[in-house]
Design a protein around this motif. Structure first.
Motif, PDB file in Angstrom:
ATOM      1  N   UNK A 123       0.844  -1.198   0.000  1.00 20.34           N
ATOM      2  CA  UNK A 123       0.000   0.000   0.000  1.00 20.34           C
ATOM      3  C   UNK A 123       0.883   1.253   0.000  1.00 20.34           C
ATOM      4  N   UNK A 124       1.953   1.216   0.787  1.00 24.61           N
ATOM      5  CA  UNK A 124       2.866   2.362   0.868  1.00 24.61           C
ATOM      6  C   UNK A 124       3.483   2.681  -0.491  1.00 24.61           C
ATOM      7  N   UNK A 125       3.912   1.649  -1.204  1.00 23.05           N
ATOM      8  CA  UNK A 125       4.490   1.870  -2.538  1.00 23.05           C
ATOM      9  C   UNK A 125       3.417   2.364  -3.506  1.00 23.05           C
ATOM     10  N   UNK A 126       2.187   1.856  -3.338  1.00 19.98           N
ATOM     11  CA  UNK A 126       1.088   2.289  -4.200  1.00 19.98           C
ATOM     12  C   UNK A 126       0.758   3.768  -3.949  1.00 19.98           C
ATOM     13  N   UNK A 129      -6.226   4.074  -1.455  1.00 21.01           N
ATOM     14  CA  UNK A 129      -5.022   3.237  -1.312  1.00 21.01           C
ATOM     15  C   UNK A 129      -4.971   2.658   0.100  1.00 21.01           C
ATOM     16  N   UNK A 130      -5.075   3.536   1.123  1.00 21.25           N
ATOM     17  CA  UNK A 130      -4.878   2.983   2.475  1.00 21.25           C
ATOM     18  C   UNK A 130      -6.110   2.288   3.030  1.00 21.25           C
ATOM     19  N   UNK A 131      -7.259   2.431   2.353  1.00 18.39           N
ATOM     20  CA  UNK A 131      -8.425   1.641   2.769  1.00 18.39           C
ATOM     21  C   UNK A 131      -8.270   0.171   2.386  1.00 18.39           C
ATOM     22  N   UNK A 175       1.628   2.403   6.014  1.00 16.66           N
ATOM     23  CA  UNK A 175       1.760   2.652   4.570  1.00 16.66           C
ATOM     24  C   UNK A 175       1.974   4.142   4.312  1.00 16.66           C
ATOM     25  N   UNK A 176       1.291   4.998   5.081  1.00 17.62           N
ATOM     26  CA  UNK A 176       1.501   6.440   4.911  1.00 17.62           C
ATOM     27  C   UNK A 176       2.874   6.859   5.423  1.00 17.62           C
TER      28      UNK A 176
END
Lengths: 45, 565
Positions: free
Chosen positions: B45-48, B257-259, B270-271
């Motif tokens: 998620x972080x990379x996304x 993304x983070x959901x 991820x953030x």
């Protein structure tokens, strides 16, 4: 802190895993900013 | 471009589309299609999240900014780490626990249907147009630098992206983002290595940095407090903070993304990946632009980096003026090149005597070259009628196609396309989510089956892909592209942030206060934008504060009114 209307499914607790992740981010940002400033000073002179 | 480079680009496109389509089997219901069943690990998620933000506009435009203006642009991101920490404790747990598909869905629970409708429509309009810019920026640059048809380059980016996003849903977006981010970082590191290797043998990395420093391209921080200047420490820390809070906290293309993360903790982490990595990565991309500048101190650059405009001027009645400027440019370049060599020699240990005013000659010839380039650009503006002509976005692609070996050209072009695809796939995916969840399912068809909504979601994704491609074909010649996208968002981002501050930060705010506060906030931003010269980064602060003040004032009035006998 907030009303039920703002947190309709607020069943989880507010425990924060790995608080050092957040403290570390602040420290890393300070280090990066100081490095960028010093980088400009050193090579700009 | 050499056939081997084309093969690399084609191989990349095939790999990404096949990889994206493999995710179709995990997206057989709406929850899987839009939220990946909340199953993704924090690092993916972080990379996304990072890939969604790092568009080709960022990659190409930032490098151009580094070439022309040095590291100053990095200040734009100074507010990001703090924004990520704040969002980790506010937006992430709120949205995640509310089990919503979109940020705007939450606003109806907290306020009312019209606030949700207004914010979702604002998102659809602005993000829909921004998708066009995300595609058109690299498509235009690649079409001119590679001598291809613009429609072809637009479709080269838009069609594969729309195909894997349409069938694979958010899983395809996230996992292709991971690979695209890997490709982009690899390409940036290789490009930096090639730039250093391409310097004359007497100029090492330290000397290259010395030359960049002498020409004021390594001054990353400017503490001047001037709201009219766009990139200063304060505009980045305060205006940038508000912009990043709005972008990551209220823009569905990021919220979604983070959901998809497995838990609140994974969403937070991820953030935090961006909090740690974003500023160093942007500094590296800017440094790549700075190194392109140093490379061109020793290798003659084109006077104009946009070959299409160059041909236009050379075919016009003012070709003679251009030829005269070109001769002066060539002579001044030779003088600057010599001054750069002398400055390097003067800086060697044991040679502190110096070579007759090398630094002064370097600065004066560099300034003269800049002025000649300015005159050439004015000529283009006069001939083409394009008052906003600016060729900084062509600097890096020109360097890639003219100075890198076969194979690496294909890799770098694939990286630029990857950046465009990673950003636009998340945009198409989030636009489809808002269309289906906030409009179609909320207002048009309320009780259909999951299979029905899934089918509509796929059509909506395809529609937004086509819409983005259509806008991209018209959104050309917009000046410095990176600023266009950021400026565009700033007109309503701050106001949107204000609504979420009212929603999450206070119990007292009412639906009426939020709705009219949002309208008032956008009005105030419009007024400030058209009547002052304040930099666009401050619009976010103005918009957010205006919404909170007006929203709270109206809410208090309403509550008092309610309690009147």
């Amino acid at each position: 802190m907030v009303s039920d209307a703002t947190d309709p499914h607020g069943v989880d607790d507010d425990r924060v895993d790995h608080p050092w992740v957040f403290i570390g981010a602040v420290l890393v940002e300070i280090a990066v900013l100081v490095s960028l400033w010093a980088f400009g000073k050193y090579f700009g002179s | 471009m050499h056939p081997i480079d084309w093969l690399i680009v084609a191989g990349y496109l095939l790999w990404i589309v096949v990889d994206g389509l493999r995710r179709t089997k995990s997206s057989r219901e709406v929850d899987g299609y839009f939220l990946a069943n909340r199953s993704l690990p924090w690092w993916a998620v972080g990379l996304s999240v990072m890939a969604t933000q790092l568009s080709a506009v960022t990659l190409v435009g930032t490098t151009g900014q580094g070439y022309a203006d040095g590291l100053r642009f990095v200040q734009f991101y100074f507010g990001l780490p703090v924004a990520m920490i704040i969002l980790s404790f506010t937006a992430v747990p709120f949205f995640y626990r509310a089990r919503v598909y979109t940020a705007y869905e939450y606003l109806e629970r907290r306020f009312d249907a019209r606030t949700r409708a207004l914010t979702s429509i604002l998102f659809l309009l602005s993000r829909g147009l921004a998708t066009g810019v995300t595609i058109s920026a690299p498509a235009l640059v690649l079409s001119i630098v590679l001598g291809l048809n613009l429609t072809f380059t637009v479709l080269l980016i838009a069609i594969p992206t729309a195909i894997y996003t349409m069938f694979g849903g958010v899983q395809a977006v996230a996992w292709t983002d991971v690979k695209q981010m890997g490709l982009i970082v690899t390409a940036v590191v290789i490009a930096v290595g090639m730039l250093i290797a391409g310097l004359p043998h007497e100029v090492g990395f330290a000397q290259a940095l010395h030359l960049a420093g002498v020409t004021n391209r390594l001054q990353a921080i400017d503490f001047t407090f001037d709201p009219n200047q766009t990139y200063t420490f304060w505009s980045g820390m305060i205006g940038g903070l508000f912009l990043m809070l709005a972008y990551f906290g209220c823009d569905q293309s990021q919220v979604q993304r983070y959901l998809t993360a497995k838990s609140v903790a994974e969403g937070r982490h991820s953030l935090m990946m961006s909090a740690y990595v974003k500023i160093p990565l942007q500094a590296l991309i800017l440094l790549m632009g700075v190194l392109v500048f140093v490379f061109y101190l020793f290798n003659e650059p084109p006077m104009l980096f946009n070959p299409a405009q160059l041909s236009r001027v050379q075919a016009s009645p003012r070709a003679g003026e251009y030829a005269a400027l070109q001769r002066e440019f060539k002579a001044t370049f030779a003088a600057r090149q010599q001054a750069a060599y002398d400055e390097v020699a003067a800086d060697q240990p044991g040679n502190r005597v110096g070579i007759g005013g090398a630094r002064e000659r370097l600065l004066s010839t560099d300034s003269r070259l800049k002025a000649i380039r300015g005159q050439a650009a004015s000529l283009v503006r006069a001939v083409s009628g394009d008052a906003k002509y600016n060729d900084v976005n062509y600097v890096f692609p020109t360097f890639v196609t003219t100075h890198l070996p076969v194979g690496l050209v294909g890799l770098l072009i694939a990286a630029i396309i990857a950046a465009a695809m990673s950003a636009s796939s998340a945009e198409m995916n989030s636009l489809a989510t808002t269309t289906v969840i906030d409009v179609y399912r909320r207002h048009l068809v309320r009780d259909a089956s999951d299979a029905h909504y899934l089918l509509v979601s796929k059509f909506a994704t395809g529609f937004w892909g086509l819409f983005g491609a259509g806008v991209a074909l018209y959104a050309v010649s917009l000046g410095s592209l990176i600023e266009v996208v950021n400026r565009f968002g700033s007109f309503f981002y701050g106001s949107l942030l204000g609504v979420f501050v009212l929603a999450i930060g206070t119990r007292r705010a009412t639906g009426r206060g939020a709705f009219w506060g949002l309208i008032a906030g956008m009005g105030v931003v419009g007024l400030v934008a058209f009547s002052t010269s304040i930099s666009f980064l401050w619009y976010n602060v103005v918009g957010a504060v205006a919404v909170v003040v007006v929203g709270m004032a109206l809410s208090y009035t309403e509550r008092r009114g309610t309690h009147l006998p």
